[in-house]
Scaffold this motif. Structure first.
Motif, PDB file in Angstrom:
ATOM      1  N   UNK A  42       0.826  -1.204   0.000  1.00 47.92           N
ATOM      2  CA  UNK A  42       0.000   0.000   0.000  1.00 47.92           C
ATOM      3  C   UNK A  42       0.860   1.254   0.000  1.00 47.92           C
ATOM      4  N   UNK A  43       1.986   1.241   0.719  1.00 45.60           N
ATOM      5  CA  UNK A  43       2.871   2.400   0.721  1.00 45.60           C
ATOM      6  C   UNK A  43       3.478   2.668  -0.641  1.00 45.60           C
ATOM      7  N   UNK A  44       3.852   1.604  -1.334  1.00 44.75           N
ATOM      8  CA  UNK A  44       4.394   1.761  -2.684  1.00 44.75           C
ATOM      9  C   UNK A  44       3.340   2.348  -3.617  1.00 44.75           C
ATOM     10  N   UNK A  45       2.101   1.825  -3.550  1.00 41.95           N
ATOM     11  CA  UNK A  45       1.028   2.330  -4.411  1.00 41.95           C
ATOM     12  C   UNK A  45       0.764   3.805  -4.143  1.00 41.95           C
ATOM     13  N   UNK A  46       0.794   4.204  -2.862  1.00 45.86           N
ATOM     14  CA  UNK A  46       0.562   5.606  -2.513  1.00 45.86           C
ATOM     15  C   UNK A  46       1.661   6.494  -3.066  1.00 45.86           C
ATOM     16  N   UNK A  47       2.915   6.090  -2.853  1.00 45.76           N
ATOM     17  CA  UNK A  47       4.034   6.903  -3.326  1.00 45.76           C
ATOM     18  C   UNK A  47       4.012   7.024  -4.847  1.00 45.76           C
ATOM     19  N   UNK A  48       3.736   5.945  -5.538  1.00 42.28           N
ATOM     20  CA  UNK A  48       3.697   5.949  -7.003  1.00 42.28           C
ATOM     21  C   UNK A  48       2.618   6.901  -7.515  1.00 42.28           C
ATOM     22  N   UNK A  49       1.419   6.830  -6.916  1.00 44.06           N
ATOM     23  CA  UNK A  49       0.323   7.694  -7.363  1.00 44.06           C
ATOM     24  C   UNK A  49       0.635   9.164  -7.116  1.00 44.06           C
TER      25      UNK A  49
END
Length: 501
Positions: A42-49
């Motif tokens: 979830x942290x990766x998805x947030x940072x990417x977005x």
């Protein structure tokens, strides 16, 4: 107060970055200084977005596993700063506009305390996902929480929605990361969202189309600090609900949470029960799941949704808590105007999730059942009530939970108990107090091969027709990396025993 898509938001919400109103994906995110706490999925998805929308992102992580380093490498290429170690989590970087946190980070974590002292807004990844919806035409959310049964209910709901011909997915605490679902290039018609109390704690403005709390019992008290706070977080699932708040008639706490919630004008309260349904409820009429809430004349009419036999598996009748989950999923689907036949088709087609009352095998008259997902006493209670005589395999990390009531309620069902894990002695003491006639085997080994001995000792204590039930009532992380690994170990040991005899 509403956001750009007409959905209500938390009135305490304050825009970030001056006049910017971050309520949809096309808002002005550029240049914001955002810290992402945690580099899991979830942290990766947030940072990417956030990077894609021009924010300046710093990611903090204590984990340096191979998977995390691979994600960090990608984010580094995209322009993020990734900082490892506790030394970067003692203060808030100067100029930070927002912190987006992974759900498992406690509010008592030193970094989160520093964030609160600096008065920097904090969102969870679910809150960020809500604010990353399109300005227009966003897929409605049907949200589910509860101490137990969330994943079963939300995946049942997903199957029902798909049976209705809708492009739907389960997301949040199960399935897709919620940000991936929201930002998917092929938009969904509707999203079934499972929410844990960790995720609800960091949520502020989510406004679901319909919402449900399945049940509330003490759990994760080590994280929330008290049962009252845990209960309050469960209640957040109902806040700002648009059409229907679904509650469990057989768990009065859930109805009280609906009464306390601030919902959209006109939102209905709809109950589900294992008994006969009154108007504005779903329930059982003989062996039929019936809807008296979403029909034109609910004082005089009911719609048949399916029969109990439609929920059975392997020739066995459905457990009561499984029926309850089906009623909750059906209520959410009906709130979304899904036809009764699609509800029936979805529930018939549904395949239960692993490690939830899963039949492993029956051999020599002994049935082995894997309910490793029963990681707290209420979940174990639901499993134990499904059988007449059990050899109970239990133990692990109790997380502050009390098991006396569980043991007392099931003393007559217990043929014997085989106990493992960090808190095994607490289980043994509870059995000695409330079921002293029950034979108990306490296994002191803590290696993951222990299940071979567990199964053999359980078989030695079982009689024909008994169920050897893995319903640990405790978490698994003292011995296994997950409850799934624990269940797999149990099932593998049962099969190995069966092959030898």
């Amino acid at each position: 107060m509403t956001d750009g898509a007409g959905w209500p938001v938390d009135p305490s919400y304050e825009p970030l970055g001056g006049a910017r109103d971050l309520t949809h994906r096309d808002a002005d995110w550029a240049g914001l200084q955002i810290v992402v706490m945690g580099l899991g999925v979830s942290g990766f998805a947030a940072a990417d977005a956030l990077l894609e929308r021009g924010a300046q992102v710093t990611v903090l992580s204590t984990d340096q596993s191979t998977a995390v380093q691979e994600r960090a490498h990608i984010l580094d290429i995209l322009g993020a700063q990734v900082r490892y170690g506790d030394e970067h989590q003692r203060s808030v970087p100067e100029g930070t506009d927002l912190v987006v946190t992974s759900p498992g980070v406690r509010p008592t974590h030193p970094f989160m305390v520093a964030v609160a002292q600096a008065r920097v807004p904090v969102w969870g990844e679910v809150e960020l996902a809500w604010r990353m919806r399109p300005r227009e035409g966003a897929a409605p959310w049907l949200t589910i929480t509860g101490t137990n049964g969330k994943t079963t209910a939300v995946t049942m709901l997903e199957q029902i929605l798909r049976s209705a011909g809708l492009r739907a997915t389960a997301a949040g605490n199960v399935g897709l990361p919620i940000l991936e679902a929201v930002l998917h290039p092929e938009p969904y018609d509707v999203i079934a969202v499972e929410l844990s109390t960790f995720q609800l704690h960091w949520s502020r403005s989510i406004s679901p189309y319909a919402s449900c709390c399945l049940n509330v019992a003490p759990d994760h008290l080590d994280w929330h600090g008290s049962f009252e706070e845990y209960r309050r977080m469960k209640g957040r699932v109902y806040e700002r609900t648009q059409v229907a708040c679904i509650y469990n008639v057989d768990d009065p706490t859930t109805e009280a949470l609906v009464q306390e919630a601030d919902v959209v004008e006109g939102c209905r309260a709809v109950g589900f029960t294992l008994g006969l349904p009154h108007p504005s409820m779903l329930g059982l009429v003989d062996d039929v799941l019936a809807d008296r809430a979403f029909v034109p004349e609910r004082t005089r009419q009911a719609a048949e949704l399916c029969q109990l036999a439609d929920l059975g598996r392997d020739g066995n009748p459905p457990a009561p808590h499984y029926v309850s989950d089906a009623l909750a999923a059906a209520a959410l689907a009906r709130a979304f105007e899904v036809r009764p036949l699609a509800v029936r088709d979805g529930l018939r087609a549904y395949q239960p999730q692993p490690h939830r009352l899963a039949n492993v095998l029956t051999h020599s008259g002994i049935r082995f059942v894997d309910d490793s997902k029963a990681t707290n006493p209420p979940a174990a209670q639901a499993a134990m009530q499904s059988f007449e005589h059990i050899v109970w395999v239990a133990g692990g990390q109790l997380k502050g939970a009390d098991i006396d009531e569980l043991v007392a309620a099931n003393a007559a069902r217990l043929r014997a108990a085989v106990l493992i894990g960090a808190d095994r002695e607490q289980f043994a003491q509870a059995i000695a107090r409330h079921a002293p006639q029950v034979p108990v085997v306490v296994i002191d080994r803590t290696d993951t091969e222990v299940m071979n001995e567990v199964v053999q000792r359980a078989v030695d204590l079982a009689q024909g027709g008994d169920v050897v039930l893995l319903a640990p009532a405790a978490a698994s992380l003292d011995m296994w990396p997950s409850y799934g690994a624990r269940g797999d170990s149990f099932a593998g040991a049962a099969r190995a025993w069966a092959e030898k005899v």
